[in-house]
Design a protein around this motif. Structure first.
Motif, mmCIF file in Angstrom:
data_model
loop_
_atom_site.group_PDB
_atom_site.id
_atom_site.type_symbol
_atom_site.label_atom_id
_atom_site.label_comp_id
_atom_site.label_asym_id
_atom_site.label_seq_id
_atom_site.Cartn_x
_atom_site.Cartn_y
_atom_site.Cartn_z
ATOM 1 N N GLN A 655 -3.685 -12.989 -5.750
ATOM 2 C CA GLN A 655 -2.929 -11.758 -5.727
ATOM 3 C C GLN A 655 -2.318 -11.454 -4.367
ATOM 4 O OE1 GLN A 655 -5.344 -8.673 -7.225
ATOM 5 N NE2 GLN A 655 -5.748 -9.708 -9.147
ATOM 6 N N ASP A 656 -2.929 -11.985 -3.346
ATOM 7 C CA ASP A 656 -2.476 -11.598 -2.023
ATOM 8 C C ASP A 656 -1.257 -12.376 -1.541
ATOM 9 O OD1 ASP A 656 -4.476 -9.868 -2.119
ATOM 10 O OD2 ASP A 656 -5.751 -10.827 -0.614
ATOM 11 N N ASN A 657 -0.873 -13.434 -2.295
ATOM 12 C CA ASN A 657 0.216 -14.288 -1.845
ATOM 13 C C ASN A 657 1.448 -13.546 -1.376
ATOM 14 O OD1 ASN A 657 -1.092 -16.579 -2.054
ATOM 15 N ND2 ASN A 657 -0.185 -17.269 -3.985
ATOM 16 N N ALA A 658 1.896 -12.657 -2.262
ATOM 17 C CA ALA A 658 3.171 -12.015 -1.961
ATOM 18 C C ALA A 658 3.001 -10.711 -1.197
ATOM 19 C CB ALA A 658 3.922 -11.768 -3.258
ATOM 20 N N ALA A 659 1.772 -10.364 -0.920
ATOM 21 C CA ALA A 659 1.541 -9.054 -0.327
ATOM 22 C C ALA A 659 1.969 -9.009 1.125
ATOM 23 C CB ALA A 659 0.076 -8.688 -0.435
ATOM 24 N N SER A 660 2.562 -7.925 1.497
ATOM 25 C CA SER A 660 2.934 -7.778 2.900
ATOM 26 C C SER A 660 1.708 -7.277 3.666
ATOM 27 C CB SER A 660 4.067 -6.768 3.022
ATOM 28 O OG SER A 660 3.598 -5.497 2.645
ATOM 29 N N GLN A 661 1.718 -7.512 4.958
ATOM 30 C CA GLN A 661 0.636 -7.012 5.810
ATOM 31 C C GLN A 661 0.518 -5.495 5.689
ATOM 32 O OE1 GLN A 661 -1.790 -8.476 7.754
ATOM 33 N NE2 GLN A 661 -1.121 -10.215 6.526
ATOM 34 N N GLN A 662 1.667 -4.865 5.582
ATOM 35 C CA GLN A 662 1.689 -3.403 5.533
ATOM 36 C C GLN A 662 0.911 -2.900 4.299
ATOM 37 O OE1 GLN A 662 5.520 -1.878 4.748
ATOM 38 N NE2 GLN A 662 4.869 0.258 4.957
ATOM 39 N N ILE A 663 1.152 -3.524 3.154
ATOM 40 C CA ILE A 663 0.453 -3.081 1.940
ATOM 41 C C ILE A 663 -1.040 -3.382 2.044
ATOM 42 C CG2 ILE A 663 0.127 -3.592 -0.509
ATOM 43 C CD1 ILE A 663 2.964 -3.418 -0.952
ATOM 44 N N LEU A 664 -1.346 -4.562 2.554
ATOM 45 C CA LEU A 664 -2.761 -4.902 2.677
ATOM 46 C C LEU A 664 -3.486 -3.899 3.561
ATOM 47 C CD1 LEU A 664 -2.621 -8.782 2.914
ATOM 48 C CD2 LEU A 664 -3.698 -7.418 1.119
ATOM 49 N N ARG A 665 -2.794 -3.495 4.615
ATOM 50 C CA ARG A 665 -3.424 -2.540 5.526
ATOM 51 C C ARG A 665 -3.660 -1.207 4.813
ATOM 52 N NH1 ARG A 665 -0.376 -3.215 9.941
ATOM 53 N NH2 ARG A 665 0.991 -1.456 9.528
ATOM 54 N N GLU A 666 -2.639 -0.735 4.109
ATOM 55 C CA GLU A 666 -2.780 0.529 3.371
ATOM 56 C C GLU A 666 -3.924 0.429 2.350
ATOM 57 O OE1 GLU A 666 -1.436 3.377 3.786
ATOM 58 O OE2 GLU A 666 0.067 2.811 5.291
ATOM 59 N N THR A 667 -3.969 -0.686 1.658
ATOM 60 C CA THR A 667 -4.968 -0.872 0.611
ATOM 61 C C THR A 667 -6.385 -0.814 1.176
ATOM 62 O OG1 THR A 667 -3.431 -2.244 -0.629
ATOM 63 C CG2 THR A 667 -5.761 -2.427 -1.221
ATOM 64 N N HIS A 668 -6.607 -1.594 2.218
ATOM 65 C CA HIS A 668 -7.975 -1.657 2.751
ATOM 66 C C HIS A 668 -8.365 -0.377 3.473
ATOM 67 C CE1 HIS A 668 -9.069 -5.740 1.530
ATOM 68 N NE2 HIS A 668 -7.737 -5.878 1.463
ATOM 69 N N LYS A 669 -7.364 0.258 4.072
ATOM 70 C CA LYS A 669 -7.629 1.555 4.703
ATOM 71 C C LYS A 669 -8.078 2.559 3.625
ATOM 72 C CE LYS A 669 -4.403 4.565 5.999
ATOM 73 N NZ LYS A 669 -3.070 4.930 6.506
ATOM 74 N N THR A 670 -7.401 2.524 2.479
ATOM 75 C CA THR A 670 -7.726 3.482 1.413
ATOM 76 C C THR A 670 -9.080 3.171 0.777
ATOM 77 O OG1 THR A 670 -5.353 3.614 1.010
ATOM 78 C CG2 THR A 670 -6.790 4.657 -0.609
ATOM 79 N N ILE A 671 -9.366 1.896 0.576
ATOM 80 C CA ILE A 671 -10.689 1.543 0.019
ATOM 81 C C ILE A 671 -11.777 2.108 0.924
ATOM 82 C CG2 ILE A 671 -12.301 -0.343 -0.503
ATOM 83 C CD1 ILE A 671 -9.859 -2.126 -1.061
ATOM 84 N N LYS A 672 -11.595 1.876 2.222
ATOM 85 C CA LYS A 672 -12.613 2.320 3.175
ATOM 86 C C LYS A 672 -12.759 3.844 3.120
ATOM 87 C CE LYS A 672 -13.999 1.521 7.950
ATOM 88 N NZ LYS A 672 -13.829 2.619 8.881
ATOM 89 N N LYS A 673 -11.640 4.524 3.149
ATOM 90 C CA LYS A 673 -11.657 5.989 3.202
ATOM 91 C C LYS A 673 -12.274 6.583 1.917
ATOM 92 C CE LYS A 673 -10.097 10.196 4.427
ATOM 93 N NZ LYS A 673 -11.123 10.995 5.096
ATOM 94 N N VAL A 674 -11.832 6.111 0.769
ATOM 95 C CA VAL A 674 -12.324 6.685 -0.486
ATOM 96 C C VAL A 674 -13.817 6.382 -0.654
ATOM 97 C CG1 VAL A 674 -12.129 6.610 -3.014
ATOM 98 C CG2 VAL A 674 -10.062 6.664 -1.602
ATOM 99 N N SER A 675 -14.241 5.190 -0.294
ATOM 100 C CA SER A 675 -15.661 4.836 -0.418
ATOM 101 C C SER A 675 -16.509 5.721 0.489
ATOM 102 C CB SER A 675 -15.896 3.369 -0.051
ATOM 103 O OG SER A 675 -15.026 2.545 -0.782
#
Ligand code: ANZ
Ligand code: ZN
Length: 820
Positions: A655-675
């Motif tokens: 899934q990560d192939n096409a992902a931009s760094q920007q999206i990955l950063r947003e995603t992991h930031k949100t996982i961390k925050k919500v958890s």
């Protein structure tokens, strides 16, 4: 594009989940840790679920779902606390049997519960009014009885003249019945009591082993009101045998006891009052009786009292001290008499000032202190104790008097035994049979439950007898012991009985051989988190801790405390900030919000997003509009992705192939925050993070080289993080993305720190307009930090050396120019 219609998808998923039994908790699952998520079960009134319920059960559900996805075997149960006055009153008014009203109301509640998509294990549900359930409430009562902790006594109890029933002290708030606000009266009745005072110390000390907010723990500690002190005896002057016992927390101040005060009801009053003072004393006693305890405890009230004419002898200074009576001394606390120390006790001080009695300082106040000093200090005016600290004097004085049998250490409690009988129909019959020969005999286990018989009238009687007393053929029974003629107890239990142990029944709801199986009790243990209202702190929460501690002592349960952690949610007010109430007509009905088409997901999000969960907050219809728009945006995002990309996400290998760094950063930031937020119960900020995340995903659409495939690494995560809050839409979109099994048992996403390191920002550094260096700084660095970093950069520093810095110019995110 597929349209978002909560009225369509919500009932569909509710049915599917129920059919699949995905929220069923497994007994004895050793592969995962267990988690018991308890919320206070509702009273099934005719009004249906209100917004307070929705808040409580939504918060509980979010946590239950989060825990489930993070690998716990979660038990999130629900039942109905159905005995009590509201249903009885409804039955009387509408001439329906309370059994029938309860069925109807509970069925209505159940339907509402289901429409909100809670992940409740309904297979463990019951009503406290089910004979299968109250059989065990009665059985547990008999365990108290068999150990001497349930007893009968003729006492003056708090009586509500409107509800025609006796009340426990905990049910009296500011002198009124907490349910109907009617001023409470006193009535002499033969009552059942539970010896909760035997557990006073345990109830305080046990608080140190559990995680309760301090305001809840403090409220329980204050209610129990443990105070350590001593009982000291004063001889009555001129009498060989008469002495007055006082309870004091400050034996160190004994040299300052310049008078004594008896409660007007004190036994000695009549005996010691002198001829001359008798008339005054009698008049005062009469006047005091007309006052309520609340009035008498009011410290701001003008002090009143009369001199009895008699004197006592201070046992340490041997001075003669006058004996007064005054209504600020209560007959029901301590010994009903005090030694008055006007220099160091506020009430005594006020009294001495008013009646011109001597005030002797015995504990030195700090320099410059004015008024009545109640603290600790160095002893003065106290004979051989002068010069030592008051705390040391406390022990020494008690020891010296104890030697002569004039004092004894004592611990007093404000807590009183729990008055456990009610003179009403709609409660569990107390399973006792009264026999002239054998006394109070427990109903044998084999004859439990003692079922409530059908009656013609549910009205309570004025005599203080329950309506059950009129049913002759129910009342008359044979004594289980001697077989002689006997009578059933006709009082019923208070509505706090069924709720004192209900959480244990969830562990084994259909057991007909025991209140719960031992092995199951051991597996589930204590409740891990208990969410409820603040108003139950000294009622339900104290009562159930007492029951549990007793059960632990007699080996019925494996843990000493019922609830490992307790949290209290705040109240939901009307939109204008006032209390929601029928009389004001400002009640917000959750059904109306669902009917209006917002859907359960938006309602759940709104009630959570309003404010931190423990704050009292007004409802806002704007908020539910906002959360509805939010989930609709999530919906459109997923649909747009599906239109553009066509391949279901679940089919994509990496899934990560096409992902931009920007999206990955947003995603992991949100996982961390919500958890983290869910862990800390910061539900509203978790929702805010999900909203930001959604905005960020929309924003990248405007990039020139946007490829919708970039979204795919993030959509599944967004739905999983949203699932505890908005379970229906999360499930629907999850399936749209091609996943086959439910999102609600999927594994909670875990963040990867490597994506969290923010990109550094490049800043050009000039000196007098000439580029001398480049520095890289964090994107959120402030101006001061950037200027400092620029100045200390090696090359720049060499240019600035020995120069006079005239000006520092900073062009945001681009450049620094030093003018020298
Ligand atoms: C002398 C003294 C000196 C007191 C001093 C206090 C300060 P708690 O903490 O609530 O247990 N007291 C005892 N029995 C009472 C009664 N039946 N009605 C009203 N007041 C009563 O308070 C114990 C203190 O309250 C006791 O200690 C007594 O006053 C008073 F510098 O004794 B003390
Ligand atoms: Zn008998």
């Amino acid at each position: 594009m597929k349209r978002y219609n909560p009225k369509e998808i919500e009932p569909k998923w509710q049915k599917t989940w129920a059919g699949q039994g995905i929220y069923r908790a497994l007994d004895f699952d050793e592969s995962r840790p267990k988690f018991v998520m308890l919320t206070e079960f509702p009273y099934p009134s005719g009004d249906g679920l209100h917004m307070g319920h929705i808040r409580e059960y939504t918060l509980g559900d979010i946590l239950a779902r989060y825990k489930r996805m993070t690998g716990y075997n979660v038990l999130y149960p629900m039942a109905y606390d159905a005995f009590g006055l509201p249903t009885e009153n409804f039955a009387i008014k509408n001439k329906v049997a309370p059994q029938v009203a309860t069925e109807t109301n509970a069925a209505n509640f159940q339907e509402q519960f289901e429409s909100l998509g809670y992940s409740i294990d309904w297979s463990r549900s019951f009503k406290t009014t089910d004979p299968d359930y109250y059989k065990w409430t009665q059985w547990l009562f008999l365990q108290f009885f068999n150990k001497g902790l349930a007893y009968q006594e003729e006492i003056a109890i708090n009586w509500c003249p409107k509800c025609k029933t006796g009340l426990a002290n905990e049910e009296v708030v500011n002198g009124t019945h907490e349910r109907c606000d009617t001023p409470v009266e006193k009535k002499e009745l033969n009552q059942w009591l539970l010896r909760i005072t035997d557990y006073a110390d345990r109830l305080i000390d046990g608080l140190e082993t559990v995680d309760y907010p301090s305001r809840i723990a403090d409220q329980q500690i204050n209610w129990i009101g443990r105070s350590r002190g001593a009982v000291i005896k004063f001889k009555v002057e001129g009498s060989k045998s008469k002495q007055i016992e006082v309870f004091t927390t400050r034996p160190d101040t004994l040299f300052g006891a310049t008078f004594m005060v008896l409660a007007p009801e004190h036994d000695l009053v009549e005996q010691i009052a002198t001829e001359k003072q008798r008339k005054n004393v009698e008049a005062y006693v009469k006047q005091a009786q007309a006052k309520s305890e609340i009035e008498r405890q009011d410290t701001n009230r003008e002090k009143t009292g009369v001199f009895t004419g008699a004197y006592a002898i201070n046992p340490i200074s041997h001075e003669k001290v006058p004996i007064w009576i005054a209504d600020y001394v209560l007959s029901g606390y301590g010994t009903g008499a005090i030694m008055a120390v006007p220099a160091h006790d506020e009430r005594d001080h006020g009294f001495a000032k008013k009646f011109d009695l001597p005030i002797i300082e015995v504990v030195q106040a700090p320099k410059g202190f004015e008024g009545c000093y109640t603290g600790e200090g160095e002893m003065v005016n106290s004979g051989e104790y002068n010069g030592i600290s008051s705390s040391e004097a406390r022990d020494k004085i008690v020891a010296a008097l104890a030697n002569k049998d004039m004092a004894e250490e004592q611990v007093n409690y404000r807590l009183r035994d729990w008055i456990f009988s009610r003179q009403h129909y709609w409660g569990e019959p107390i399973p006792i049979i009264h026999c002239k020969k054998c006394g109070a005999v427990p109903v044998p286990d084999s004859q439990l439950p003692v079922k409530l018989p059908p009656v013609e009238h549910y009205e309570p009687t004025d005599s203080g007898e329950s309506p059950l007393a009129e049913i002759e053929d129910w009342v008359s029974v044979d004594c289980p012991k001697c077989g002689g003629a006997a009578k059933r107890e006709t009082d019923t239990m208070p509505n706090w009985a069924g709720s004192s142990w209900y959480y244990l029944r969830y562990y084994d709801a259909h057991n007909d051989r025991a209140f719960a199986d031992k092995k199951k009790l051991e597996y589930w243990g204590s409740v891990d988190l208990y969410l409820g209202g603040m108003e139950h702190t000294t009622l339900h929460l104290l009562y159930s801790r007492f029951w549990h501690q007793f059960f632990y002592d007699i080996g019925l349960v494996p843990t000493p405390e019922p609830y490992l952690a307790r949290r209290g949610q705040g109240i939901i007010l009307a939109e204008d900030g006032s209390k929601m109430s029928k009389s004001k007509g400002n009640i917000v009905n959750p059904n109306e919000i669902l009917d209006a088409g917002y859907g359960a997901d938006a309602l759940r999000l709104a009630i959570t997003f309003l404010a931190p969960y423990d704050q009292t907050t007004p409802w806002s219809s704007e908020t539910v509009g906002g959360t509805h728009r939010f989930v609709a945006r999530v919906w459109s995002l997923v649909q747009e992705y599906l239109e553009r990309v066509q391949t279901p996400i679940s089919k994509v290998q990496s899934q990560d192939n096409a992902a931009s760094q920007q999206i990955l950063r947003e995603t992991h930031k949100t996982i961390k925050k919500v958890s983290e937020d869910l862990h800390e119960m910061n539900f509203n900020t978790a929702i805010a993070a999900l909203m930001e995340y959604t905005n960020a995903l929309y924003k990248i659409k405007s990039d020139d080289d946007f490829d919708a495939r970039e979204w795919r690494s993030s959509l599944a995560t967004l739905l999983q993080l949203l699932a505890p809050f908005a379970p229906h839409i999360a499930e629907e979109l999850w399936h749209d993305l091609g996943y086959k099994s439910t999102i609600h048992t999927s594994d909670w996403p875990v963040h990867d720190d490597q994506y969290l390191i923010a990109d550094m920002m490049n800043i050009v550094v000039q000196v007098n307009g000439k580029v001398r260096a480049n520095i890289s700084v964090a994107p959120d660095a402030d101006k001061e930090t950037i200027l400092q970093a620029a100045k200390t950069e090696e090359k720049v520093a060499s240019y600035l050396k020995d120069q006079h810095l005239k000006k520092s110019i900073y062009v945001s995110n681009k450049l620094v120019n030093f003018v020298v």
